[in-house]
Motif scaffolding. Structure first.
Motif, PDB file in Angstrom:
ATOM      1  N   ARG A 103       0.835  -1.200   0.000  1.00 22.00           N
ATOM      2  CA  ARG A 103       0.000   0.000   0.000  1.00 22.00           C
ATOM      3  C   ARG A 103       0.875   1.258   0.000  1.00 22.00           C
ATOM      4  NH1 ARG A 103      -3.272  -1.132   5.341  1.00 22.00           N
ATOM      5  NH2 ARG A 103      -1.175  -1.889   5.865  1.00 22.00           N
ATOM      6  N   PRO A 104       0.539   2.227  -0.831  1.00 20.16           N
ATOM      7  CA  PRO A 104       1.332   3.473  -0.859  1.00 20.16           C
ATOM      8  C   PRO A 104       1.372   4.153   0.508  1.00 20.16           C
ATOM      9  CG  PRO A 104      -0.113   3.361  -2.778  1.00 20.16           C
ATOM     10  CD  PRO A 104      -0.515   2.226  -1.865  1.00 20.16           C
ATOM     11  N   SER A 105       2.573   4.577   0.899  1.00 22.76           N
ATOM     12  CA  SER A 105       2.807   5.339   2.142  1.00 22.76           C
ATOM     13  C   SER A 105       2.478   4.574   3.412  1.00 22.76           C
ATOM     14  CB  SER A 105       2.044   6.671   2.115  1.00 22.76           C
ATOM     15  OG  SER A 105       2.620   7.537   1.164  1.00 22.76           O
ATOM     16  N   HIS A 106       2.402   3.243   3.326  1.00 25.81           N
ATOM     17  CA  HIS A 106       2.257   2.410   4.511  1.00 25.81           C
ATOM     18  C   HIS A 106       3.596   1.755   4.851  1.00 25.81           C
ATOM     19  CE1 HIS A 106      -2.072   2.770   3.748  1.00 25.81           C
ATOM     20  NE2 HIS A 106      -2.270   2.290   4.962  1.00 25.81           N
ATOM     21  N   ALA A 107       3.590   0.961   5.925  1.00 26.03           N
ATOM     22  CA  ALA A 107       4.809   0.278   6.355  1.00 26.03           C
ATOM     23  C   ALA A 107       4.943  -1.120   5.746  1.00 26.03           C
ATOM     24  CB  ALA A 107       4.836   0.176   7.884  1.00 26.03           C
ATOM     25  N   GLN A 112       8.295  -5.754   5.375  1.00 26.21           N
ATOM     26  CA  GLN A 112       8.593  -6.972   4.625  1.00 26.21           C
ATOM     27  C   GLN A 112      10.095  -7.127   4.388  1.00 26.21           C
ATOM     28  OE1 GLN A 112       6.211  -9.370   3.550  1.00 26.21           O
ATOM     29  NE2 GLN A 112       8.061 -10.562   3.165  1.00 26.21           N
ATOM     30  N   VAL A 113      10.742  -6.035   3.971  1.00 28.47           N
ATOM     31  CA  VAL A 113      12.178  -6.096   3.698  1.00 28.47           C
ATOM     32  C   VAL A 113      12.976  -6.270   4.994  1.00 28.47           C
ATOM     33  CG1 VAL A 113      14.156  -4.810   2.820  1.00 28.47           C
ATOM     34  CG2 VAL A 113      11.995  -4.789   1.555  1.00 28.47           C
ATOM     35  N   LYS A 114      12.590  -5.542   6.054  1.00 30.11           N
ATOM     36  CA  LYS A 114      13.346  -5.585   7.306  1.00 30.11           C
ATOM     37  C   LYS A 114      13.241  -6.939   7.996  1.00 30.11           C
ATOM     38  CE  LYS A 114      13.963  -3.214  11.742  1.00 30.11           C
ATOM     39  NZ  LYS A 114      15.418  -2.989  11.579  1.00 30.11           N
ATOM     40  N   TYR A 115      12.015  -7.503   8.078  1.00 31.49           N
ATOM     41  CA  TYR A 115      11.800  -8.712   8.868  1.00 31.49           C
ATOM     42  C   TYR A 115      11.573  -9.978   8.034  1.00 31.49           C
ATOM     43  CZ  TYR A 115      11.178  -5.180  12.462  1.00 31.49           C
ATOM     44  OH  TYR A 115      11.368  -4.117  13.304  1.00 31.49           O
ATOM     45  N   GLY A 116      11.303  -9.813   6.728  1.00 35.72           N
ATOM     46  CA  GLY A 116      11.031 -10.979   5.897  1.00 35.72           C
ATOM     47  C   GLY A 116       9.647 -11.548   6.109  1.00 35.72           C
ATOM     48  N   ILE A 117       8.831 -10.855   6.882  1.00 30.89           N
ATOM     49  CA  ILE A 117       7.462 -11.263   7.166  1.00 30.89           C
ATOM     50  C   ILE A 117       6.701 -10.040   7.641  1.00 30.89           C
ATOM     51  CG2 ILE A 117       7.989 -11.878   9.561  1.00 30.89           C
ATOM     52  CD1 ILE A 117       5.918 -14.118   9.357  1.00 30.89           C
ATOM     53  N   ARG A 118       5.414  -9.977   7.358  1.00 24.52           N
ATOM     54  CA  ARG A 118       4.614  -8.860   7.862  1.00 24.52           C
ATOM     55  C   ARG A 118       3.185  -9.330   8.124  1.00 24.52           C
ATOM     56  NH1 ARG A 118       1.311  -6.213   3.805  1.00 24.52           N
ATOM     57  NH2 ARG A 118       1.741  -7.066   1.727  1.00 24.52           N
ATOM     58  N   ASP A 119       2.576  -8.718   9.111  1.00 24.72           N
ATOM     59  CA  ASP A 119       1.173  -8.969   9.430  1.00 24.72           C
ATOM     60  C   ASP A 119       0.358  -7.944   8.654  1.00 24.72           C
ATOM     61  OD1 ASP A 119      -1.336  -9.306  10.477  1.00 24.72           O
ATOM     62  OD2 ASP A 119      -0.705  -9.292  12.578  1.00 24.72           O
ATOM     63  N   TYR A 120      -0.263  -8.387   7.563  1.00 20.21           N
ATOM     64  CA  TYR A 120      -0.996  -7.455   6.696  1.00 20.21           C
ATOM     65  C   TYR A 120      -2.360  -7.080   7.261  1.00 20.21           C
ATOM     66  CZ  TYR A 120      -3.399 -11.746   5.250  1.00 20.21           C
ATOM     67  OH  TYR A 120      -4.108 -12.920   5.241  1.00 20.21           O
ATOM     68  N   ARG A 121      -2.800  -7.737   8.320  1.00 22.27           N
ATOM     69  CA  ARG A 121      -4.135  -7.468   8.873  1.00 22.27           C
ATOM     70  C   ARG A 121      -4.130  -6.133   9.618  1.00 22.27           C
ATOM     71  NH1 ARG A 121      -4.549 -12.219  12.868  1.00 22.27           N
ATOM     72  NH2 ARG A 121      -2.532 -11.243  13.326  1.00 22.27           N
ATOM     73  N   GLY A 122      -4.497  -5.096   8.931  1.00 22.57           N
ATOM     74  CA  GLY A 122      -4.541  -3.776   9.560  1.00 22.57           C
ATOM     75  C   GLY A 122      -3.180  -3.193   9.845  1.00 22.57           C
TER      76      GLY A 122
END
Length: 364
Positions: A103-107, A112-122
């Motif tokens: 998403r534009p201007s989100h984290a 994703q790059v820093k941790y190799g995983i992300r919680d996309y739920r909110g």
């Protein structure tokens, strides 16, 4: 993940994600015998919680706070305090369409790059939902500061290009009453109505808008702040810039001071009314802080918030495979975050002042 703690003497560590079971905070260093007003803590949380008006996200969270430790017979014991706030209205399916898109201007991309995983739920841990834990901790800090008659007041001073006039009253209780009479949380009623109407238009257009929050802290004793890197304004700046969507911080004369001459900007000392009182200054361009240390005058600062990044319009972006894709915001989001952020700014200010007040005791 580092970076989840704030403060040194009055230290907090927050935990939890937007769509997890709960969020919360552990407070370490709160002095014993502070009277804990549970109703006050809940009232503070209610000012930040979602679904409170037509111009906020409609996610329904009661933000009911439970105290799991550190309190006995209504007072703090000096041991770690744990506050827990359950998540009650998660709709994780609202985010399934962006699980592989940035998403534009989100984290999304940076996590994703820093941790190799992300919680996309909110947004998971990067969600502003985390700030409820800060508000709970800040409420406890305010109860501690109450012993020293230190008062903190914030209000929405701007939405987009709509600017409220400078506040003329020094009565914080009066300003609080006015602020809480409108859903924008602006202490000028006429400006508040204009802001409310504008946010309504922005929401209908599927867009978002930013704004500013002005803050004053009164009755701060002289001497808070540590040289060289823990200056009081530096810690206030870090506290504010750690809040989601904050893009700017200025104290005292701020950026306007850069266009002034020294002869205009210098705060001239005057004799106090009584010999046992701290010195005062004719002006307060220093914002109550000189050399990084409080000088007894009101501390004042402004915090600028960017527009909420999630908009209900189609935008071009890229997915995790590098493909060009289109994305449209779904779910429940604020068209303007500043009305709910007022109490977050106050909470972070309270945490900074409480921390420095306890650190200063080492010199007394």
């Amino acid at each position: 993940m580092a970076g989840n703690s704030f403060g040194k003497a009055f230290k907090i560590t927050t935990f939890g994600e937007s769509h997890g079971k709960a969020i919360g905070v552990i407070i370490d260093g709160c002095p014993p015998n502070v009277e804990v007003d549970l109703e006050f803590i809940q009232q503070e949380l209610d000012k930040r919680k979602p679904g409170q008006s037509k111009i906020t996200t409609q996610r329904k969270e009661s933000d009911t706070c439970s105290i799991l430790s550190g309190i006995f017979e209504g007072k703090t014991t000096g041991t770690p305090i744990m506050l827990l706030i359950p998540n009650e209205d998660q709709r994780s399916k609202d985010y399934s369409h962006i699980q592989d898109k940035y998403r534009p201007s989100h984290a999304d991309y940076t996590y994703q790059v820093k941790y190799g995983i992300r919680d996309y739920r909110g947004g998971g841990r990067s969600s502003a939902r985390e700030t409820a834990a800060r508000v709970a901790a800040g409420a406890l800090a305010k109860l501690f500061l109450k012993q020293y008659n230190i008062e903190i007041f914030s209000h929405v001073s701007a939405v987009g290009k709509i600017q409220a006039p400078n506040l003329s009253s020094n009565n914080i209780k009066e300003l609080l009453a006015i602020r809480e009479e409108n859903i924008v949380r602006c202490a000028d009623p006429a400006t508040a109505k204009e802001m409310e109407n504008f946010i309504g238009v922005i929401k209908k257009e599927g867009d978002t808008v930013g704004g500013k929050i002005a803050t004053v802290i009164q009755n701060v004793p002289v001497g808070l702040g540590e040289p060289v890197f823990d200056k009081l304004h530096a810690d206030l700046g870090k506290a504010m810039l750690s809040i989601n969507a904050v893009h700017g911080f200025e104290y005292g004369s701020g950026f306007e001071g850069s266009s002034m001459r020294g002869s205009e900007h210098n705060d001239i000392f005057i004799n106090p009314e009584h010999s046992n009182k701290a010195l005062k200054t004719l002006t307060n361009f220093s914002g109550g802080i000189q050399g990084g240390i409080s000088n007894g005058m009101d501390i004042n600062f402004n915090v600028a918030f960017k527009p909420v990044a999630t908009i209900m319009r189609a935008q071009n972006t890229i997915d995790q495979e590098g493909n060009d894709v289109e994305i449209t915001g779904k779910g429940r989001h604020d068209p303007c975050v500043v009305p709910r952020a007022v109490i977050i700014v106050e909470a972070m200010a309270a945490l900074v002042i409480a921390d420095h007040l306890l650190r200063n005791k080492a010199y007394q």
